[in-house]
Scaffold this active site. Structure first.
Site, mmCIF file in Angstrom:
data_model
loop_
_atom_site.group_PDB
_atom_site.id
_atom_site.type_symbol
_atom_site.label_atom_id
_atom_site.label_comp_id
_atom_site.label_asym_id
_atom_site.label_seq_id
_atom_site.Cartn_x
_atom_site.Cartn_y
_atom_site.Cartn_z
ATOM 1 N N GLU A 68 0.818 -1.205 0.000
ATOM 2 C CA GLU A 68 0.000 0.000 0.000
ATOM 3 C C GLU A 68 0.859 1.265 0.000
ATOM 4 O OE1 GLU A 68 -2.234 -3.426 1.540
ATOM 5 O OE2 GLU A 68 -0.297 -2.542 2.064
ATOM 6 N N GLU A 323 14.355 -1.823 0.653
ATOM 7 C CA GLU A 323 15.322 -1.839 -0.454
ATOM 8 C C GLU A 323 14.880 -2.720 -1.629
ATOM 9 O OE1 GLU A 323 19.706 -0.982 1.097
ATOM 10 O OE2 GLU A 323 19.006 -2.952 1.765
ATOM 11 N N ASN A 348 2.687 -7.364 -5.145
ATOM 12 C CA ASN A 348 2.724 -6.456 -6.286
ATOM 13 C C ASN A 348 3.711 -6.910 -7.360
ATOM 14 O OD1 ASN A 348 2.563 -4.264 -7.975
ATOM 15 N ND2 ASN A 348 3.537 -2.830 -6.571
ATOM 16 N N LEU A 350 4.013 -5.259 -10.244
ATOM 17 C CA LEU A 350 4.292 -4.135 -11.136
ATOM 18 C C LEU A 350 5.675 -3.537 -10.947
ATOM 19 C CD1 LEU A 350 0.815 -2.369 -10.984
ATOM 20 C CD2 LEU A 350 1.659 -3.978 -12.699
ATOM 21 N N GLU A 351 6.220 -3.615 -9.736
ATOM 22 C CA GLU A 351 7.544 -3.035 -9.487
ATOM 23 C C GLU A 351 8.622 -3.633 -10.382
ATOM 24 O OE1 GLU A 351 8.260 -3.359 -5.320
ATOM 25 O OE2 GLU A 351 7.206 -1.506 -4.869
#
EC number: 2.4.99.12
Length: 439
Positions: A68, A323, A348, A350-351
């Protein structure tokens, strides 16, 4: 965008239950605290008396954990750059570490503050609101608390739910306590949903359909921080990584590390160029994961001990917080965890995709169902059914460069198609900020 001024109080049973479990919660904090000083600090932030505010009239973002916080990153950065003071509250230690690593920088030192969210009890929240005096409360994704929302309503502070998502499973859970859920949702000022399914689930639970809108997922608008990209480039030089084949196992849960490392063990032993960076999701498991590496006789270095990756390093345990961008920037293929374990749910994806890293996940990704399905449809992600298949897919990304480039291209198509949610979020926040300034 008007709404009723009546404040709906939370049920007696909810507040009584919170009072009963409060000692257990304090004990849990003590169990995971790294020192007595950190335990005392966390207790002060969760139970009061609270840390003095750097600023009043802040934009308050509440983000539960790392995912989030990452989702809210472009929003928070937008308002900090404009000179708005921002308060961030987190529920987890990893979330707070992530927030501080992103925003506790020289240019934002006087504008940014991160503390834990107080326990959802009326007296504590009233004290917190009176002390910090925020002008807007933005809840991110699914982090909704009955007394928190009621107190915002009581103090006439706009409370908006941003980038909202709600799985079918979670909706059923909220549906079992409708007398708690319905009044809570009716006191939200506005909701911006990631997709139509989420919007409908909230409406079915009691949200006014006239106070919601589907605007897509803000996570598609994220960009990798330049500082981490530059740090990764420097580490490649310092640690002589130019010729290494690097896989990242990111946000892993038990037993994902052991299952995947067992599958990769023979390849790590036979190929000295192969390197696996393991990033467990929860810091309390760092030592446990290190023992897994030792039991598999894999040459392992630890970030927490400031050990560099060496020529004979097979596994690098990234037992640090905040990190993740750095490790993705070093990799040529990654597995995003929480998708092989039970019950799973995923994290996630998408990173790594923003950094053009070919991405592999397991079959249990229901927390990101709609996002993953879009990438699957475009052949922009690989989904393995078990640890053996995931390991083979990761290795194929290293060995088959044409396949990797195709994955990257297809993922980029999905990323570009979904951009734009950020601006819609900014427009809504600006609307309520203007209202507060005029009042």
């Amino acid at each position: 965008m008007a709404q009723s001024n009546a404040v709906r109080q939370t049920p007696f049973w909810y507040n009584f239950l919170l009072k009963c479990i409060k000692p257990l919660y304090r004990w849990k904090i003590k169990q995971r605290a790294e020192s007595e000083a950190l335990f005392q600090q966390e207790c002060l932030e969760r139970f009061g008396p609270f840390q003095a505010p750097k600023n009043l009239n802040t934009i308050w973002f509440h983000v539960v954990s790392v995912g989030e916080t990452n989702a809210a990153q472009p929003l928070i950065e937008h308002y900090l750059k404009l000179g708005h003071p921002v308060l961030v509250t987190n529920t987890t230690k990893t979330g707070q570490a992530r927030a501080k690593s992103l925003f506790l920088k020289e240019q934002y030192l006087n504008l940014f503050q991160a503390v834990y969210l107080p326990v959802d009890q009326k007296p504590l929240l009233k004290q917190f609101f009176d002390l910090y005096q925020p002008k807007l409360l933005a809840l991110v994704e699914t982090e909704i608390w009955p007394n928190l929302i009621a107190e915002a309503k009581q103090q006439q502070i706009p409370c908006i739910l941003l980038n909202a998502r709600l799985s079918e499973k979670s909706a059923k859970g909220y549906g079992k306590v409708r007398r708690l859920t319905q009044p809570m949702l009716q006191q939200l000022t506005w909701m911006l949903a990631q997709d139509v399914a989420t919007q409908q689930r909230y409406i079915d639970l009691g949200l006014d359909p006239n106070r919601s809108m589907v605007v897509g997922n803000i996570k598609f608008d994220i960009t990798a921080p330049i500082s981490f990209i530059e740090q990764a480039q420097q580490l490649k030089l310092d640690w002589q990584l130019a010729d290494r084949q690097i896989i990242v196992l990111a946000s892993t849960h038990s037993p994902e590390e052991e299952s995947l490392l067992k599958q990769l063990q023979s390849y790590l032993n036979s190929n000295p160029k192969l390197l696996c960076i393991v990033v467990p999701r929860h810091p309390e498991r760092f030592d446990e994961v290190y023992k897994v590496c030792q039991n598999l006789n894999l040459n392992t270095q630890r970030r927490s001990l400031k050990q560099p990756i060496q020529v004979n390093t097979q596994v690098f345990l990234a037992d640090s917080m905040g990190e993740m961008w750095l490790w993705y920037a070093l990799s040529q293929a990654c597995f995003v965890g929480g998708s092989l374990n039970e019950p799973g749910g995923g994290h996630n994806i998408l990173e790594p995709m923003v950094l053009d890293v070919p991405t592999v996940i397991g079959p249990r990704y229901f927390n990101f169902q709609s996002i993953v399905e879009e990438f699957v449809a475009e052949h922009g992600i690989l989904v393995g059914e078990n640890a053996e298949q995931v390991a083979q897919q990761l290795l194929s990304c290293l060995d088959d460069l044409s396949q990797s480039q195709q994955l990257i291209r297809q993922a980029e198509l999905v990323l570009q198609r979904n951009k734009g949610s950020l601006q819609k979020h900014i427009q809504l926040i600006d609307h309520y900020l203007e209202q507060k300034n005029l009042s």
